[in-house]
Structures are given as structure tokens and as C-alpha cells.
Design a protein around this motif. Structure first.
Motif, PDB file in Angstrom:
ATOM      1  N   GLY A 128      19.872 126.244 -32.234  1.00 33.17           N
ATOM      2  CA  GLY A 128      18.594 125.542 -32.186  1.00 33.17           C
ATOM      3  C   GLY A 128      17.400 126.479 -32.206  1.00 33.17           C
ATOM      4  O   GLY A 128      16.454 126.290 -31.439  1.00 33.17           O
ATOM      5  N   HIS A 165      19.733 130.762 -24.057  1.00 34.31           N
ATOM      6  CA  HIS A 165      20.293 129.559 -23.437  1.00 34.31           C
ATOM      7  C   HIS A 165      20.989 129.916 -22.119  1.00 34.31           C
ATOM      8  O   HIS A 165      20.837 129.197 -21.121  1.00 34.31           O
ATOM      9  CB  HIS A 165      21.297 128.896 -24.388  1.00 34.31           C
ATOM     10  N   TRP A 175      23.101 120.719 -29.700  1.00 32.46           N
ATOM     11  CA  TRP A 175      21.697 120.970 -29.390  1.00 32.46           C
ATOM     12  C   TRP A 175      20.779 120.063 -30.211  1.00 32.46           C
ATOM     13  O   TRP A 175      19.831 119.470 -29.692  1.00 32.46           O
ATOM     14  CB  TRP A 175      21.366 122.436 -29.646  1.00 32.46           C
ATOM     15  N   ALA A 202      22.510 118.287 -25.460  1.00 32.00           N
ATOM     16  CA  ALA A 202      23.286 119.482 -25.152  1.00 32.00           C
ATOM     17  C   ALA A 202      23.678 119.473 -23.680  1.00 32.00           C
ATOM     18  O   ALA A 202      22.790 119.463 -22.806  1.00 32.00           O
ATOM     19  CB  ALA A 202      22.473 120.733 -25.484  1.00 32.00           C
ATOM     20  N   LYS A 254      22.008 122.008 -21.176  1.00 25.01           N
ATOM     21  CA  LYS A 254      20.552 122.051 -21.007  1.00 25.01           C
ATOM     22  C   LYS A 254      20.181 121.419 -19.671  1.00 25.01           C
ATOM     23  O   LYS A 254      20.179 120.187 -19.534  1.00 25.01           O
ATOM     24  CB  LYS A 254      19.850 121.324 -22.143  1.00 25.01           C
TER      25      LYS A 254
END
Length: 256
Positions: free
Chosen positions: A29, A36, A246, A251, A254
Motif C-alpha cells: 500500500g 507497517h 491493505w 488489513a 492495522k
């Protein structure tokens, strides 16, 4: 508590992407996977990182040195030799980037950053895997277990080494990639006491072999069982699956 990220491997199984980039900078992404991972820890309140670089170390260093230039609007005052950055970045990270050698094994990389963690408990993980593991709960579990190392154990997808875990949540045996055997595996997201670094001999030591195997034999390796989302980015297929998650807006990792 500092977070150590292993980011020095060559990523040969992801050769389509890693010919040009080190694996931790392969994007999901439009953000590198290491970003991440760091966001997962930062969401739990851990924002001091030590990155163990190796393959294409200069690119990882450049990414963080130029972080604001690449991610925020800027005004460049050429005559004044000054750059103004606009916006309010959510990242308040302190990032130490250490070149731990091109051919150094995972254990050797951890050994090399010993001066930067000192006598403090630290988190350790790989620079190519994401999860929705509860980092705070993991750290609390480690403290309660009072072992030298805690590993996050995840259900085996059939291609990784196996952890034998007893009723005390202690690893009694650590063995790599057996044939046709299922169980719990090393999912990274470790919590480590500095005394565990004494189990690492040097650059040629793989963290996943002698150190963890010995810790398991000595009942010094605890396992935090995580049955939620966990996925490494070993192959181009893995990268595409993570990218699709994502882009779906759902996701699982996240948490920020």
C-alpha cells in the motif's frame, strides 16, 4: 522498551522485488513493510527502534534520513539553506540504524546491537512479517513468565519449524522445518532479556538454531500463543496477498 528489527537479509525468495530493494522496503500500500511493523509497535506505545541493517543498508538508512522529505509537503529556501516541513506527523519515532554486516546471521545481528539495548529488556522481530498480536499483552505475559525470551507462537501453515509447548506455556523443544509435522511455530515478535545475548556466539550464529534450541532445553523460552492474524512476506505471492488486504481497507494488522 526498545524494539529491535532484523532487516539485513537478502530476501532471496522474494527476488522479483529484492533485486532492487532490501526486503523491509518492499511496499504494501505504498509504504514499506518495515513501516507497517513499526506502526504496530508504535500503536502499543513503543516508539524507539533499532534497525539491524545488512543487504542494501544504505537504502534503509536513506529512507529514514529522508522520511519527511518523502512523506510530507516541504518548502525549500535555497538562499537560506533551509527546508520547512509542513503538516503534523504522527510518527514520533527514534530510529537507530546499524549496519550489522552483509553475511551476518540473525543471531549475529542481534549480538552486534547489544551496546544499544544495554541492560534493558527489549522487543525483537523480523522485518518482513505483520500480525495483529497484542504487543502490550505479549510484554505483560513475558514479565509474568520470568523467562529469558518469549516467542510469539502461531499455528503452523506447514512450512516452518515447530515449537513444542508444555502446559506451563514454556517451550520444551525448538526444531526447524520437520517433514509432515504440524503445530505451533516461531512467529517472531519476541521479548528478550539482555542475558539471552550470551547464548549467541557470533556472526555465524542463527538466532533460530543454537540460541533458541538451548533456551528451550533450559526451560528459558516461553511461548505466547497467538491465534489471530499473522503473515510473513516470504514470496511475491505473500506480498500480493498483503497488498490486497491493505487495499481492501480491512488489513487485520492495522491497529492505528
Amino acid at each position: 522498551m526498545k524494539v529491535v528489527i532484523l532487516a539485513g537479509g537478502m530476501g532471496t525468495r522474494l527476488a522479483e522485488a529484492t533485486e532492487l530493494l532490501p526486503k523491509p522496503l518492499v511496499q504494501i500500500g505504498e509504504r514499506p513493510i518495515i513501516w507497517h511493523i513499526m506502526k504496530i509497535y508504535a500503536a502499543a506505545g513503543f516508539d524507539e527502534f533499532i534497525i539491524c541493517c545488512g543487504y542494501k543498508a544504505h537504502m534503509i538508512k536513506s529512507y529514514f534520513v529522508n522520511y519527511f522529505t518523502e512523506n510530507y509537503d516541504i518548502t525549500v529556501h535555497l538562499g537560506e539553506n533551509r527546508v520547512d516541513f509542513h503538516g503534523h506527523p504522527s510518527e514520533r519515532w527514534k530510529v537507530t540504524l546499524i549496519d550489522t554486516g552483509l553475511g551476518t546471521m540473525t543471531g549475529g545481528r542481534v549480538k552486534r546491537i547489544a551496546p544499544y539495548v544495554g541492560n534493558e529488556t527489549f522487543c525483537l522481530t523480523y522485518g518482513d512479517g505483520v500480525s495483529n498480536v497484542d504487543i502490550r499483552a505479549l510484554v505483560d505475559f513475558h514479565r509474568a513468565q520470568r523467562r529469558l525470551v518469549t516467542v510469539t507462537a502461531v499455528p503452523s501453515p506447514g512450512r516452518f519449524g515447530i515449537l513444542d509447548i508444555d502446559e506451563r506455556e514454556v517451550v520444551s523443544r525448538f526444531h526447524e522445518k520437520p517433514d509432515n509435522e504440524m503445530g505451533w511455530i516461531n512467529g517472531g515478535f519476541f521479548v528478550v532479556e539482555p542475558a539471552a545475548l550470551e547464548y549467541i556466539e557470533g556472526d555465524e550464529t542463527s538466532w533460530e538454531r543454537a540460541p533458541l534450541e538451548r533456551l528451550a532445553r533450559e526451560n528459558a523460552l516461553a511461548a505466547y500463543r497467538h491465534q489471530g492474524f499473522w503473515q510473513p512476506m516470504d514470496t511475491l505471492r505473500d506480498q500480493r496477498e498483503l497488498e490486497a488486504l491493505w487495499n481492501s481497507g480491512k488489513a487485520p494488522w492495522k491497529c492505528w
